[in-house]
Design a protein around this motif. Structure first.
Motif, mmCIF file in Angstrom:
data_model
loop_
_atom_site.group_PDB
_atom_site.id
_atom_site.type_symbol
_atom_site.label_atom_id
_atom_site.label_comp_id
_atom_site.label_asym_id
_atom_site.label_seq_id
_atom_site.Cartn_x
_atom_site.Cartn_y
_atom_site.Cartn_z
ATOM 1 N N ALA A 184 1.049 -1.208 0.230
ATOM 2 C CA ALA A 184 -0.058 -0.042 0.067
ATOM 3 C C ALA A 184 0.957 1.372 0.050
ATOM 4 O O ALA A 184 0.476 2.425 -0.643
ATOM 5 C CB ALA A 184 -0.754 0.020 1.236
ATOM 6 N N GLU A 185 2.138 1.156 0.685
ATOM 7 C CA GLU A 185 3.019 2.452 0.768
ATOM 8 C C GLU A 185 3.504 2.734 -0.698
ATOM 9 O O GLU A 185 3.602 3.915 -0.928
ATOM 10 C CB GLU A 185 3.923 2.129 1.798
ATOM 11 C CG GLU A 185 4.853 3.322 1.966
ATOM 12 C CD GLU A 185 5.890 2.994 3.096
ATOM 13 O OE1 GLU A 185 6.570 4.019 3.295
ATOM 14 O OE2 GLU A 185 5.713 2.002 3.989
ATOM 15 N N ARG A 186 3.856 1.603 -1.228
ATOM 16 C CA ARG A 186 4.593 1.706 -2.322
ATOM 17 C C ARG A 186 3.486 2.294 -3.516
ATOM 18 O O ARG A 186 3.808 2.944 -4.697
ATOM 19 C CB ARG A 186 5.117 0.332 -3.038
ATOM 20 C CG ARG A 186 5.574 0.505 -4.424
ATOM 21 C CD ARG A 186 6.244 -1.022 -4.783
ATOM 22 N NE ARG A 186 7.547 -1.297 -3.932
ATOM 23 C CZ ARG A 186 8.069 -2.210 -4.081
ATOM 24 N NH1 ARG A 186 7.786 -3.119 -5.048
ATOM 25 N NH2 ARG A 186 9.272 -2.401 -3.452
ATOM 26 N N ALA A 187 2.367 1.702 -3.569
ATOM 27 C CA ALA A 187 1.204 1.787 -4.464
ATOM 28 C C ALA A 187 0.789 3.646 -4.151
ATOM 29 O O ALA A 187 0.692 4.358 -5.245
ATOM 30 C CB ALA A 187 -0.186 1.455 -3.971
ATOM 31 N N ARG A 188 0.909 4.151 -2.891
ATOM 32 C CA ARG A 188 0.851 5.513 -2.472
ATOM 33 C C ARG A 188 1.794 6.335 -3.491
ATOM 34 O O ARG A 188 1.587 7.241 -3.765
ATOM 35 C CB ARG A 188 0.692 5.944 -1.172
ATOM 36 C CG ARG A 188 -0.660 5.301 -0.736
ATOM 37 C CD ARG A 188 -0.838 5.949 0.782
ATOM 38 N NE ARG A 188 0.323 5.549 1.886
ATOM 39 C CZ ARG A 188 0.134 4.585 2.370
ATOM 40 N NH1 ARG A 188 -1.190 3.935 2.408
ATOM 41 N NH2 ARG A 188 1.035 4.248 3.322
ATOM 42 N N GLY A 189 3.130 5.793 -3.332
ATOM 43 C CA GLY A 189 4.348 6.442 -3.778
ATOM 44 C C GLY A 189 4.069 6.637 -5.196
ATOM 45 O O GLY A 189 4.516 7.664 -6.039
ATOM 46 N N ASP B 109 1.327 6.529 -7.190
ATOM 47 C CA ASP B 109 0.310 7.319 -7.514
ATOM 48 C C ASP B 109 0.539 8.782 -7.455
ATOM 49 O O ASP B 109 -0.412 9.624 -7.907
ATOM 50 C CB ASP B 109 -1.102 6.992 -6.577
ATOM 51 C CG ASP B 109 -1.437 5.433 -7.175
ATOM 52 O OD1 ASP B 109 -1.193 5.025 -8.333
ATOM 53 O OD2 ASP B 109 -2.344 4.888 -6.106
ATOM 54 N N ARG B 110 1.712 9.376 -6.705
ATOM 55 C CA ARG B 110 1.836 10.801 -6.633
ATOM 56 C C ARG B 110 2.032 11.347 -8.028
ATOM 57 O O ARG B 110 2.663 10.752 -8.976
ATOM 58 C CB ARG B 110 2.981 11.026 -6.051
ATOM 59 C CG ARG B 110 2.993 10.701 -4.331
ATOM 60 C CD ARG B 110 4.378 11.024 -3.844
ATOM 61 N NE ARG B 110 4.334 10.783 -2.412
ATOM 62 C CZ ARG B 110 5.220 10.844 -1.582
ATOM 63 N NH1 ARG B 110 6.500 11.172 -1.959
ATOM 64 N NH2 ARG B 110 4.951 10.650 -0.410
ATOM 65 N N ASP C 146 3.154 16.906 -7.367
ATOM 66 C CA ASP C 146 2.996 16.797 -6.033
ATOM 67 C C ASP C 146 4.364 16.420 -5.256
ATOM 68 O O ASP C 146 4.747 16.664 -4.068
ATOM 69 C CB ASP C 146 2.186 15.534 -5.691
ATOM 70 C CG ASP C 146 0.881 15.761 -5.751
ATOM 71 O OD1 ASP C 146 0.405 16.783 -5.801
ATOM 72 O OD2 ASP C 146 0.237 14.670 -5.864
#
Length: 243
Positions: free
Chosen positions: A221-226, A228-229, A233
């Motif tokens: 999930a953390e990698r996916a958030r990174g 998606d930036r 941003d």
């Protein structure tokens, strides 16, 4: 007498699904050995020891089962298959079942006196194939001796004994109350202590797997958030250029 024989044959059929008729049960070596033992025991009690031994050896020749003429055996005793040895001072209760290659053996007294040196098997006990029950011990009512167990100490009522040297395992009430368990061993694993330990280790491993999966999902999930930036941003870089 005839009615008693019919009852005995029926008791064997209750414990063994193989025979199709009473006539077939009559051919069982355990049934023949028990019948000849009744004769040998009567002669033994009448102090006709040579004749008792003669019947004993004749029975062993025919059946492969050696029951000393002095052994005391109750009602509805059943030896399945055979190759069993039962010593002189053994005492066997009612509805006892013994499978193949069992020894109810004695200890050698250090004082040179015969005495009680073989086991006492109480009612409804079941002794699995290959078990060795040794010495002047008592096997409790409805006890089960597992296959190949070596038993040299008293067995509590309703206990199941396994291993070498055999040890007692806990027996659920529903198992203890059952009239008959083939080979003296419940179909489910009777080793309560081992099962409990195995389940405890399995539960610990399952918890570790759950924790690892949660950690992996958090990293994903953390990698996916990174990923998606948007570029806006991110941090702005200063640079030189012409206006």
């Amino acid at each position: 007498m005839f009615v008693g024989l019919i009852d005995y044959l029926d008791s064997v059929k209750k414990r063994d699904p193989a025979p199709r008729s009473r006539w077939e049960v009559l051919l069982y070596p355990g049934v023949l050995a028990l019948g000849l033992h009744r004769v040998a025991h009567w002669l033994f009690e009448a102090r006709l020891y040579f004749l008792a031994r003669f019947v004993n050896h004749f029975s062993r020749f025919l059946t492969g089962i050696d029951i000393h003429p002095g052994a005391t055996i109750g009602k509805y005793f059943f030896i399945d298959h055979g190759f069993t040895v039962i010593g002189e001072t053994a005492q066997i209760g009612d509805w006892v079942t013994i499978y193949q290659c069992v020894t109810l053996g004695g200890t050698n007294p250090t004082n040179g006196k015969a005495g009680k040196r073989h086991p006492t098997i109480n009612d409804y006990a079941i002794i699995g194939s290959g078990a060795q029950v040794i010495g002047p011990i008592t096997v409790g009512e409805r006890a089960r001796i597992g296959a190949n167990a070596v038993v040299t100490d008293d067995v509590p009522h309703g206990a199941t004994m396994i291993g070498m040297k055999a040890r007692s395992t806990l027996m659920p009430a529903e198992e203890w109350l059952r009239e008959f368990i083939p080979y003296g061993t419940p179909c489910d694993e009777p080793c309560e202590d081992q099962v409990t330990g195995a389940r405890r280790r399995t539960d610990a491993l399952a918890e570790e797997v759950v924790a690892l999966r949660a950690e992996i999902e958090a990293l994903k999930a953390e990698r996916a958030r990174g990923d998606d930036r948007s570029p806006e941003d991110g941090p702005r870089r200063s640079g030189t250029g012409s206006q």
